[in-house]
Design a protein around this motif. Structure first.
Motif, PDB file in Angstrom:
ATOM      1  N   ARG A  81      97.539  53.172  35.418  1.00 18.18           N
ATOM      2  CA  ARG A  81      98.260  52.093  34.733  1.00 18.18           C
ATOM      3  C   ARG A  81      98.528  50.892  35.629  1.00 18.18           C
ATOM      4  N   VAL A  82      98.443  51.089  36.948  1.00 17.30           N
ATOM      5  CA  VAL A  82      98.819  50.009  37.872  1.00 17.30           C
ATOM      6  C   VAL A  82      97.695  49.598  38.818  1.00 17.30           C
ATOM      7  N   VAL A  83      96.505  50.168  38.661  1.00 14.32           N
ATOM      8  CA  VAL A  83      95.392  49.814  39.547  1.00 14.32           C
ATOM      9  C   VAL A  83      94.832  48.450  39.147  1.00 14.32           C
ATOM     10  N   GLY A  84      94.506  47.646  40.148  1.00 10.58           N
ATOM     11  CA  GLY A  84      93.908  46.332  39.927  1.00 10.58           C
ATOM     12  C   GLY A  84      92.581  46.225  40.650  1.00 10.58           C
ATOM     13  N   HIS A  85      92.013  45.037  40.673  1.00 10.29           N
ATOM     14  CA  HIS A  85      90.716  44.821  41.330  1.00 10.29           C
ATOM     15  C   HIS A  85      90.755  45.144  42.816  1.00 10.29           C
ATOM     16  N   ASP A  86      91.933  44.961  43.439  1.00  7.42           N
ATOM     17  CA  ASP A  86      92.061  45.233  44.875  1.00  7.42           C
ATOM     18  C   ASP A  86      92.636  46.619  45.162  1.00  7.42           C
ATOM     19  N   GLY A  87      92.740  47.468  44.151  1.00 10.63           N
ATOM     20  CA  GLY A  87      93.283  48.810  44.328  1.00 10.63           C
ATOM     21  C   GLY A  87      94.703  48.891  43.812  1.00 10.63           C
ATOM     22  N   VAL A  88      95.523  49.660  44.497  1.00 11.69           N
ATOM     23  CA  VAL A  88      96.931  49.810  44.128  1.00 11.69           C
ATOM     24  C   VAL A  88      97.749  49.336  45.311  1.00 11.69           C
ATOM     25  N   ARG A  89      98.513  48.286  45.107  1.00 10.64           N
ATOM     26  CA  ARG A  89      99.295  47.707  46.195  1.00 10.64           C
ATOM     27  C   ARG A  89     100.654  47.281  45.670  1.00 10.64           C
ATOM     28  N   GLY A  90     101.704  47.727  46.361  1.00  8.75           N
ATOM     29  CA  GLY A  90     103.033  47.276  45.988  1.00  8.75           C
ATOM     30  C   GLY A  90     104.074  48.372  46.054  1.00  8.75           C
ATOM     31  N   ARG A  91     105.250  48.013  45.595  1.00 13.47           N
ATOM     32  CA  ARG A  91     106.379  48.946  45.523  1.00 13.47           C
ATOM     33  C   ARG A  91     106.543  49.366  44.072  1.00 13.47           C
ATOM     34  N   PHE A  92     106.698  50.678  43.874  1.00 12.00           N
ATOM     35  CA  PHE A  92     106.745  51.224  42.531  1.00 12.00           C
ATOM     36  C   PHE A  92     107.923  52.179  42.375  1.00 12.00           C
ATOM     37  N   ALA A  93     108.480  52.203  41.168  1.00 14.75           N
ATOM     38  CA  ALA A  93     109.471  53.207  40.787  1.00 14.75           C
ATOM     39  C   ALA A  93     108.733  54.232  39.941  1.00 14.75           C
ATOM     40  N   ILE A  94     108.793  55.489  40.364  1.00 13.34           N
ATOM     41  CA  ILE A  94     108.174  56.570  39.608  1.00 13.34           C
ATOM     42  C   ILE A  94     109.299  57.439  39.067  1.00 13.34           C
ATOM     43  N   ARG A  95     109.302  57.617  37.755  1.00 11.08           N
ATOM     44  CA  ARG A  95     110.342  58.412  37.115  1.00 11.08           C
ATOM     45  C   ARG A  95     109.740  59.724  36.612  1.00 11.08           C
ATOM     46  N   PHE A  96     110.524  60.782  36.781  1.00 14.15           N
ATOM     47  CA  PHE A  96     110.083  62.095  36.338  1.00 14.15           C
ATOM     48  C   PHE A  96     111.279  62.888  35.868  1.00 14.15           C
ATOM     49  N   SER A  97     111.003  63.897  35.047  1.00 15.52           N
ATOM     50  CA  SER A  97     112.067  64.719  34.464  1.00 15.52           C
ATOM     51  C   SER A  97     112.636  65.671  35.505  1.00 15.52           C
ATOM     52  N   GLN A  98     113.725  66.324  35.142  1.00 13.66           N
ATOM     53  CA  GLN A  98     114.332  67.334  36.008  1.00 13.66           C
ATOM     54  C   GLN A  98     113.327  68.442  36.324  1.00 13.66           C
ATOM     55  N   ALA A  99     112.410  68.698  35.394  1.00 12.88           N
ATOM     56  CA  ALA A  99     111.401  69.742  35.581  1.00 12.88           C
ATOM     57  C   ALA A  99     110.218  69.254  36.421  1.00 12.88           C
ATOM     58  N   GLY A 100     110.249  67.985  36.835  1.00 15.70           N
ATOM     59  CA  GLY A 100     109.188  67.446  37.670  1.00 15.70           C
ATOM     60  C   GLY A 100     108.033  66.836  36.896  1.00 15.70           C
ATOM     61  N   LYS A 101     108.180  66.672  35.582  1.00 15.42           N
ATOM     62  CA  LYS A 101     107.102  66.101  34.755  1.00 15.42           C
ATOM     63  C   LYS A 101     107.162  64.573  34.801  1.00 15.42           C
ATOM     64  N   PHE A 102     106.004  63.952  35.050  1.00 16.81           N
ATOM     65  CA  PHE A 102     105.908  62.499  35.109  1.00 16.81           C
ATOM     66  C   PHE A 102     106.367  61.870  33.795  1.00 16.81           C
ATOM     67  N   GLU A 103     107.151  60.789  33.923  1.00 10.80           N
ATOM     68  CA  GLU A 103     107.590  60.046  32.750  1.00 10.80           C
ATOM     69  C   GLU A 103     107.068  58.605  32.755  1.00 10.80           C
ATOM     70  N   SER A 104     107.182  57.901  33.894  1.00 12.23           N
ATOM     71  CA  SER A 104     106.737  56.507  33.907  1.00 12.23           C
ATOM     72  C   SER A 104     106.571  56.004  35.346  1.00 12.23           C
ATOM     73  N   ILE A 105     105.801  54.927  35.455  1.00 10.33           N
ATOM     74  CA  ILE A 105     105.653  54.215  36.728  1.00 10.33           C
ATOM     75  C   ILE A 105     105.813  52.747  36.431  1.00 10.33           C
ATOM     76  N   GLU A 106     106.532  52.053  37.304  1.00  8.34           N
ATOM     77  CA  GLU A 106     106.804  50.626  37.115  1.00  8.34           C
ATOM     78  C   GLU A 106     106.671  49.902  38.452  1.00  8.34           C
ATOM     79  N   ARG A 107     105.914  48.799  38.430  1.00  8.42           N
ATOM     80  CA  ARG A 107     105.802  47.963  39.616  1.00  8.42           C
ATOM     81  C   ARG A 107     107.121  47.203  39.788  1.00  8.42           C
ATOM     82  N   LEU A 108     107.622  47.175  41.011  1.00  5.11           N
ATOM     83  CA  LEU A 108     108.865  46.469  41.296  1.00  5.11           C
ATOM     84  C   LEU A 108     108.543  45.162  42.036  1.00  5.11           C
ATOM     85  N   GLY A 109     109.252  44.117  41.666  1.00  6.59           N
ATOM     86  CA  GLY A 109     109.136  42.824  42.358  1.00  6.59           C
ATOM     87  C   GLY A 109     107.819  42.323  42.495  1.00  6.59           C
TER      88      GLY A 109
END
Length: 74
Positions: A46-74
């Motif tokens: 969801r966040v890969v670009g032409h130059d790859g993946v670069r930046g600071r990201f917030a990754i959210r996951f459930s208490q059970a460890g299941k991925f919920e979302s990723i968001e680029r910050l700033g």
């Protein structure tokens, strides 16, 4: 209740191709508070670009460890 980690990720486009082709399946990163985390490389699609993946990201996951979302910050 969700949990969140903040990570800086710098993966070149060439390196990301390894993940895309399946020769590497997990990404290891260090959180902003110094912990080491692993997560499936597929969540970066969801966040890969032409130059790859670069930046600071917030990754959210459930208490059970299941991925919920990723968001680029700033």
């Amino acid at each position: 209740m969700s949990q969140e980690v903040i990570v800086d990720i710098y993966i070149s486009a060439d390196e990301y191709q390894r993940y895309y082709r399946g020769s590497a399946s997990r990404v290891v990163a260090t959180t902003s508070d110094g912990r080491t985390v692993q997560f499936p490389a597929g969540i970066l699609q969801r966040v890969v670009g032409h130059d790859g993946v670069r930046g600071r990201f917030a990754i959210r996951f459930s208490q059970a460890g299941k991925f919920e979302s990723i968001e680029r910050l700033g």
